[in-house]
Design a protein around this motif. Structure first.
Motif, short mmCIF file in Angstrom:
data_model
loop_
_atom_site.label_atom_id
_atom_site.label_comp_id
_atom_site.label_asym_id
_atom_site.label_seq_id
_atom_site.Cartn_x
_atom_site.Cartn_y
_atom_site.Cartn_z
N TYR A 186 0.81 -1.23 0.00
CA TYR A 186 0.00 0.00 0.00
C TYR A 186 0.84 1.27 0.00
CZ TYR A 186 -3.95 -3.03 1.03
OH TYR A 186 -4.92 -3.99 0.96
N PHE A 187 2.17 1.11 -0.05
CA PHE A 187 3.00 2.30 0.15
C PHE A 187 2.81 3.35 -0.94
CE2 PHE A 187 6.81 4.79 -0.74
CZ PHE A 187 6.82 5.55 0.43
N GLU A 188 2.85 2.95 -2.20
CA GLU A 188 2.80 3.95 -3.28
C GLU A 188 1.50 4.75 -3.25
OE1 GLU A 188 5.10 5.01 -5.17
OE2 GLU A 188 6.62 3.52 -4.60
N VAL A 189 0.37 4.08 -3.04
CA VAL A 189 -0.90 4.82 -2.98
C VAL A 189 -0.95 5.68 -1.73
CG1 VAL A 189 -2.21 2.97 -1.84
CG2 VAL A 189 -3.40 4.65 -3.25
N PHE A 190 -0.41 5.17 -0.61
CA PHE A 190 -0.34 5.97 0.61
C PHE A 190 0.44 7.26 0.37
CE2 PHE A 190 2.68 7.13 3.96
CZ PHE A 190 1.83 7.56 4.95
N HIS A 206 8.51 14.96 4.72
CA HIS A 206 9.88 14.46 4.64
C HIS A 206 10.11 13.93 3.22
CE1 HIS A 206 10.55 14.57 9.01
NE2 HIS A 206 9.32 14.08 9.15
N GLN A 207 11.36 13.53 2.95
CA GLN A 207 11.65 12.85 1.70
C GLN A 207 10.86 11.55 1.63
OE1 GLN A 207 13.65 13.95 -0.87
NE2 GLN A 207 13.79 15.87 0.28
N LYS A 208 10.56 11.12 0.41
CA LYS A 208 9.78 9.89 0.22
C LYS A 208 10.44 8.70 0.89
CE LYS A 208 7.66 7.04 -3.40
NZ LYS A 208 7.47 6.86 -4.87
N THR A 209 11.78 8.66 0.89
CA THR A 209 12.49 7.53 1.48
C THR A 209 12.22 7.40 2.98
OG1 THR A 209 14.43 8.97 1.69
CG2 THR A 209 14.36 7.50 -0.22
N TYR A 210 11.91 8.52 3.64
CA TYR A 210 11.60 8.48 5.07
C TYR A 210 10.37 7.62 5.33
CZ TYR A 210 10.26 10.24 9.72
OH TYR A 210 9.92 10.35 11.04
N TYR A 211 9.31 7.86 4.57
CA TYR A 211 8.07 7.10 4.75
C TYR A 211 8.22 5.67 4.23
CZ TYR A 211 6.50 11.90 5.30
OH TYR A 211 6.39 13.20 5.71
N GLU A 212 8.98 5.51 3.16
CA GLU A 212 9.22 4.18 2.62
C GLU A 212 9.93 3.30 3.65
OE1 GLU A 212 10.33 2.50 -1.77
OE2 GLU A 212 11.41 4.26 -1.03
N ASN A 213 10.91 3.87 4.34
CA ASN A 213 11.63 3.15 5.38
C ASN A 213 10.69 2.72 6.50
OD1 ASN A 213 14.16 2.50 7.08
ND2 ASN A 213 13.07 4.00 8.33
N ILE A 214 9.77 3.60 6.90
CA ILE A 214 8.80 3.26 7.95
C ILE A 214 7.94 2.08 7.51
CG2 ILE A 214 6.74 4.08 9.14
CD1 ILE A 214 8.07 6.82 9.33
N PHE A 215 7.43 2.12 6.29
CA PHE A 215 6.59 1.02 5.81
C PHE A 215 7.35 -0.30 5.75
CE2 PHE A 215 3.21 3.82 5.18
CZ PHE A 215 2.11 3.15 4.67
N GLN A 216 8.62 -0.23 5.42
CA GLN A 216 9.43 -1.45 5.34
C GLN A 216 9.65 -2.07 6.72
OE1 GLN A 216 12.93 0.01 3.36
NE2 GLN A 216 12.02 -0.16 1.31
#
Length: 342
Positions: A186-190, A206-216
């Motif tokens: 669901y990360f990309e749609v989130f 924040h940078q996209k990588t910040y939220y991507e890291n959280i989802f991971q």
């Protein structure tokens, strides 16, 4: 004078401040520090002992400043049991020692439970008001909804337009479901929805990588998503992290499309109901705007949150341990100029 022992602990040792204090913010949880580490930040965790009893927990997170400088921040911490002047005096001394080993300019404190400014002013430097607004600093005021009432009672205690909007969403064919695994799907749609929400409300991300890291890394926590759809189209996604007895609404985003169907209201209500099923005591909507307008773009979101019912929870003022006065004053000067230009 009491004696205190400050001990830095390793990654393999237990770090759980909820043993010391009820309703600890998740920013002092071990997993939060792990997220910061995965972003390349230095994280240092400490236990404080008095007579062999743990009286405080805190984790320091290192953030960059200009010209290669940095500072430490203890988000909603230290978590403390000892409110004595001896403790605060020893804490200041130890934080200076820790900071000097890492060559940081200052350490920012954010106590849990909240401590009066009069007490803290005796030992620490009150942070200038114009330095409060940062993507890294936690909000001064949050909005909490108590979950002790039944669902029907919670609905009746809401603003009538919020109650109406929740029911309207159902009538307009909005569905909401709770997701407890496979979060990365669901990360990309989130992120797309969150970016749209930020643009609509005028605040920065924040940078996209910040939220991507959280989802991971969500699988390491007790977390869930509340996803609202119209047909197959995802219109709202809310991320909730449970720590202790608090369900924390951390991030959320919604589409510009189909807003008349009120998907955001149903997504939040579904999350609240699920938090009740998990036996949470509070649903924390997160930061809200304050009268002094620290947080740009939060007015609309604040109105939205408050209409679900609840109360304000205020945190202590920010206080600093100044390690390098020259660079500290330069940092404050830059923040002041930036604030005046807004």
């Amino acid at each position: 004078m009491k004696n205190f022992e400050f001990r830095e602990i390793g990654d393999d040792e237990n770090f759980d401040p909820s043993n010391l204090c009820e309703n600890v913010p998740f920013t002092q949880a071990s997993f939060y520090g792990d997220w910061q580490k995965s972003l390349g930040r230095t994280v240092k965790r400490f236990l404080v002992y008095s007579d062999k009893e743990v009286v405080a927990y805190f984790q320091l997170i290192k953030y960059p400043l200009l010209l290669g400088k940095s500072y430490f921040y203890i988000p909603y911490g230290p978590v403390i049991k000892d409110f004595s002047e001896d403790f605060f005096a020893n804490l200041k001394k130890e934080l200076k020692l820790i900071a000097r080993t890492e060559n940081v300019v200052f350490v920012r404190l954010d106590f849990t439970p909240s401590v009066s400014s009069d007490t803290l002013s005796k030992f620490f430097t009150k942070s200038p008001f114009y330095t409060y607004h940062s993507a890294y600093f936690q909000p001064r005021v949050e909005w909490f909804l108590g979950l002790e009432k039944s669902e029907d009672e919670l609905l009746m205690a809401m603003h009538e337009k919020t109650r109406y909007s929740i029911r309207l969403a159902g009538r307009k064919e909005i569905t909401a479901e709770i997701i407890t695994g496979n979060f990365e799907k669901y990360f990309e749609v989130f992120y797309e929805l969150m970016a749209g929400t930020a643009k609509r409300n005028g605040f920065n991300l924040h940078q996209k990588t910040y939220y991507e890291n959280i989802f991971q890394n969500l699988h390491k926590t007790n977390s869930f998503l509340s996803v609202a759809r119209y047909g197959q189209k995802v219109l709202a996604v809310d991320l909730v992290i449970v720590f202790g007895k608090i369900a924390n609404y951390v991030f959320g985003g919604s589409s510009d499309e189909e807003r008349n169907r009120m998907p955001t209201y149903l997504a939040q209500w579904k999350a609240i109901c699920y938090a009740k099923q998990l036996n949470c005591v509070y649903y924390n909507f997160g930061g809200i705007a304050t009268e002094n307008k620290i947080y740009k773009g939060w007015d609309g979101l604040t109105i939205f949150k408050k209409k679900f019912g609840g109360k304000e929870i205020a945190h202590s003022d920010f206080f600093d341990v100044v390690v390098n006065p020259f660079w500290y004053h330069l940092y404050n000067f830059r923040k002041c100029i930036k604030k005046m230009s807004l």
